[in-house]
Design a protein around this motif. Structure first.
Motif, PDB file in Angstrom:
ATOM      1  N   UNK A  40       0.967  -0.962  -0.148  1.00  0.00           N
ATOM      2  CA  UNK A  40      -0.039  -0.252  -0.215  1.00  0.00           C
ATOM      3  C   UNK A  40       1.471   1.110   0.120  1.00  0.00           C
ATOM      4  N   UNK A  41       0.321   2.158  -0.933  1.00  0.00           N
ATOM      5  CA  UNK A  41       1.590   3.351  -0.976  1.00  0.00           C
ATOM      6  C   UNK A  41       0.997   4.008  -0.410  1.00  0.00           C
ATOM      7  N   UNK A  59       1.213  -7.256  -5.792  1.00  0.00           N
ATOM      8  CA  UNK A  59      -0.257  -6.721  -5.627  1.00  0.00           C
ATOM      9  C   UNK A  59       0.254  -5.608  -4.869  1.00  0.00           C
ATOM     10  N   UNK A  60       0.104  -4.039  -5.549  1.00  0.00           N
ATOM     11  CA  UNK A  60       0.231  -3.079  -5.479  1.00  0.00           C
ATOM     12  C   UNK A  60      -1.134  -1.806  -5.107  1.00  0.00           C
ATOM     13  N   UNK A  61      -1.227  -1.498  -4.179  1.00  0.00           N
ATOM     14  CA  UNK A  61      -2.550  -0.541  -4.179  1.00  0.00           C
ATOM     15  C   UNK A  61      -1.705   0.871  -3.462  1.00  0.00           C
ATOM     16  N   UNK A  62      -3.049   2.031  -3.635  1.00  0.00           N
ATOM     17  CA  UNK A  62      -2.913   3.368  -3.770  1.00  0.00           C
ATOM     18  C   UNK A  62      -3.496   3.971  -2.903  1.00  0.00           C
ATOM     19  N   UNK A  63      -3.696   4.781  -1.501  1.00  0.00           N
ATOM     20  CA  UNK A  63      -4.608   5.971  -2.074  1.00  0.00           C
ATOM     21  C   UNK A  63      -4.011   7.154  -1.697  1.00  0.00           C
ATOM     22  N   UNK A  64      -4.517   8.086  -2.053  1.00  0.00           N
ATOM     23  CA  UNK A  64      -4.282   9.748  -2.560  1.00  0.00           C
ATOM     24  C   UNK A  64      -6.117  10.426  -2.361  1.00  0.00           C
ATOM     25  N   UNK A  65      -5.534  12.043  -1.290  1.00  0.00           N
ATOM     26  CA  UNK A  65      -7.028  12.200  -0.908  1.00  0.00           C
ATOM     27  C   UNK A  65      -7.719  12.798  -2.671  1.00  0.00           C
ATOM     28  N   UNK A  66      -6.584  13.235  -4.064  1.00  0.00           N
ATOM     29  CA  UNK A  66      -6.925  13.406  -4.718  1.00  0.00           C
ATOM     30  C   UNK A  66      -6.796  12.920  -6.068  1.00  0.00           C
ATOM     31  N   UNK A  67      -7.966  12.287  -5.868  1.00  0.00           N
ATOM     32  CA  UNK A  67      -9.115  11.303  -7.320  1.00  0.00           C
ATOM     33  C   UNK A  67      -7.770  11.676  -8.397  1.00  0.00           C
ATOM     34  N   UNK A  72      -2.824   9.795 -12.561  1.00  0.00           N
ATOM     35  CA  UNK A  72      -1.708  10.142 -13.289  1.00  0.00           C
ATOM     36  C   UNK A  72      -0.057   9.097 -12.364  1.00  0.00           C
ATOM     37  N   UNK A  73      -1.309   7.904 -11.482  1.00  0.00           N
ATOM     38  CA  UNK A  73      -0.393   7.144 -11.448  1.00  0.00           C
ATOM     39  C   UNK A  73      -0.705   5.371 -11.731  1.00  0.00           C
ATOM     40  N   UNK A  74      -0.170   5.801 -13.179  1.00  0.00           N
ATOM     41  CA  UNK A  74      -1.029   3.989 -13.888  1.00  0.00           C
ATOM     42  C   UNK A  74      -0.453   2.961 -13.289  1.00  0.00           C
ATOM     43  N   UNK A  75       0.701   2.805 -12.226  1.00  0.00           N
ATOM     44  CA  UNK A  75       1.608   1.521 -12.039  1.00  0.00           C
ATOM     45  C   UNK A  75       1.094   0.948 -10.771  1.00  0.00           C
ATOM     46  N   UNK A  76      -0.684   1.264 -10.233  1.00  0.00           N
ATOM     47  CA  UNK A  76      -1.072   0.974  -9.837  1.00  0.00           C
ATOM     48  C   UNK A  76      -2.023   0.029  -9.754  1.00  0.00           C
ATOM     49  N   UNK A  77      -2.505  -1.095  -8.984  1.00  0.00           N
ATOM     50  CA  UNK A  77      -3.657  -2.216  -9.270  1.00  0.00           C
ATOM     51  C   UNK A  77      -5.144  -1.505  -8.931  1.00  0.00           C
ATOM     52  N   UNK A  78      -4.879  -0.691  -7.731  1.00  0.00           N
ATOM     53  CA  UNK A  78      -5.748   0.404  -7.314  1.00  0.00           C
ATOM     54  C   UNK A  78      -5.560   1.350  -6.764  1.00  0.00           C
ATOM     55  N   UNK A  80      -7.861   4.100  -4.286  1.00  0.00           N
ATOM     56  CA  UNK A  80      -8.502   5.062  -3.293  1.00  0.00           C
ATOM     57  C   UNK A  80      -8.606   6.313  -3.525  1.00  0.00           C
ATOM     58  N   UNK A  81      -9.717   7.064  -2.899  1.00  0.00           N
ATOM     59  CA  UNK A  81      -8.776   8.658  -2.290  1.00  0.00           C
ATOM     60  C   UNK A  81      -9.700   8.585  -1.063  1.00  0.00           C
ATOM     61  N   UNK A  82      -8.626   8.475  -0.106  1.00  0.00           N
ATOM     62  CA  UNK A  82      -9.071   8.619   1.600  1.00  0.00           C
ATOM     63  C   UNK A  82      -7.469   9.037   1.849  1.00  0.00           C
ATOM     64  N   UNK A  83      -8.271   9.331   3.313  1.00  0.00           N
ATOM     65  CA  UNK A  83      -6.538   9.333   3.760  1.00  0.00           C
ATOM     66  C   UNK A  83      -6.506   8.471   4.615  1.00  0.00           C
ATOM     67  N   UNK A  84      -4.872   8.619   5.390  1.00  0.00           N
ATOM     68  CA  UNK A  84      -4.413   7.476   5.634  1.00  0.00           C
ATOM     69  C   UNK A  84      -5.080   7.256   6.715  1.00  0.00           C
ATOM     70  N   UNK A  85      -5.812   8.598   7.677  1.00  0.00           N
ATOM     71  CA  UNK A  85      -6.309   8.188   8.932  1.00  0.00           C
ATOM     72  C   UNK A  85      -7.458   7.450   8.514  1.00  0.00           C
ATOM     73  N   UNK A  86      -8.447   7.089   7.771  1.00  0.00           N
ATOM     74  CA  UNK A  86      -9.295   6.649   8.098  1.00  0.00           C
ATOM     75  C   UNK A  86      -9.964   5.409   6.700  1.00  0.00           C
ATOM     76  N   UNK A  87      -8.549   4.527   6.359  1.00  0.00           N
ATOM     77  CA  UNK A  87      -8.807   3.921   5.303  1.00  0.00           C
ATOM     78  C   UNK A  87      -9.587   2.441   5.591  1.00  0.00           C
ATOM     79  N   UNK A  88      -9.915   2.154   3.950  1.00  0.00           N
ATOM     80  CA  UNK A  88     -11.297   0.705   3.911  1.00  0.00           C
ATOM     81  C   UNK A  88     -10.471  -0.022   3.408  1.00  0.00           C
ATOM     82  N   UNK A  89      -9.590  -0.594   3.785  1.00  0.00           N
ATOM     83  CA  UNK A  89      -8.883  -2.139   4.000  1.00  0.00           C
ATOM     84  C   UNK A  89      -9.079  -2.721   4.917  1.00  0.00           C
ATOM     85  N   UNK A  90      -9.089  -3.901   4.290  1.00  0.00           N
ATOM     86  CA  UNK A  90      -9.633  -4.695   5.152  1.00  0.00           C
ATOM     87  C   UNK A  90      -8.364  -4.876   6.394  1.00  0.00           C
ATOM     88  N   UNK A  91      -8.671  -5.889   7.876  1.00  0.00           N
ATOM     89  CA  UNK A  91      -7.539  -5.820   8.775  1.00  0.00           C
ATOM     90  C   UNK A  91      -6.710  -6.707   8.210  1.00  0.00           C
TER      91      UNK A  91
END
Length: 236
Positions: A40-41, A59-67, A72-78, A80-91
């Motif tokens: 996770x990046x 597999x490589x995922x990323x999060x960024x607050x900017x949609x 701009x970053x086509x190298x990741x599998x997925x 998500x537009x979100x902040x690290x303080x509230x990640x939507x990934x499972x435990x």
């Protein structure tokens, strides 16, 4: 070649053992990632710095607050537009969580590290690169009003405008990093500081001054004042 790149090359020529902080960070990530890794990046943005690690991993995922990070970053599998303080990934989902130039923006480091800990598998690793609040360069930056940061980022360092976000610096020292990670049940694997004279090298004269300052910061008692902090912590 930007002026910053020019002076980095000059510094490397007189200090062959020195490396740019992004290269140290990249190597640290590549050394830990393998074909079974899920990465996770955090704050993946538009950078392709870790493209090799993304490719190497399972597999490589990323999060960024900017949609628009998705475009701009086509190298990741997925992404998500979100902040690290509230990640939507499972435990316990990731083997490695990486982050460059994000910690200085965190309004709530405690919550952020709690979430990183949650999504990492036991024994999983968090690797980061961030500025050091104790360094003279950060002191200078903090004297400049935030509204001017975009302009100076483009003018002095050749990076695009709108590539900066409000700085918080709530975790940005070796002491604070150790405290926050310990409080969130991480084990320190590696923590280092790295210098870079290019930030105040606007001409040959200022480059010489910056090189002198780096010599001082290479003295053991001053090493915690170098401009960047790079770390690796594992989940207990």
């Amino acid at each position: 070649m930007t002026s910053q790149e020019k002076y980095r090359r000059q510094y490397k020529s007189i200090n062959p053992q020195w490396s740019v902080s992004t290269e140290i960070y990249k190597k640290m990530v590549l050394d830990i990632v393998d074909k079974n890794s899920k990465i996770l990046d955090i704050g993946c943005g538009h950078s392709n710095l870790l493209e090799e690690a993304y490719t190497k991993a399972h597999s490589a995922y990323g999060i960024d607050p900017e949609s628009d990070a998705i475009e701009r970053n086509p190298f990741l599998k997925e992404i998500r537009t979100e902040y690290v303080e509230n990640l939507s990934f499972e435990d316990n989902f990731f083997d490695v969580v990486v982050s460059a130039w994000v910690f200085e923006h965190l309004p709530d480091p405690q919550k952020a590290l709690s979430e990183i800990h949650r999504v990492l598998k036991p024994g999983g690793v968090a690797i980061f690169l961030t500025p050091n609040i104790l360094n003279y360069n950060v002191w200078i930056i903090r004297l400049i009003p935030e509204r001017f940061h975009d302009y100076f980022t483009k003018k002095l360092y050749g990076r695009e405008e709108n590539d900066t976000f409000p700085k918080q610096y709530k975790i940005n020292s070796v002491k604070r990093i150790r405290r926050f990670f310990k409080e969130n049940n991480f084990k320190e694997e590696e923590l280092l500081t790295n210098g870079d004279p290019s930030y105040i090298s606007f001409n040959n004269f200022t480059f010489k001054i910056a090189v002198l300052l780096e010599k001082i910061l290479n003295i053991n008692i001053f090493k915690t004042f170098k401009v960047h902090i790079i770390g690796k912590f594992s989940k207990k």
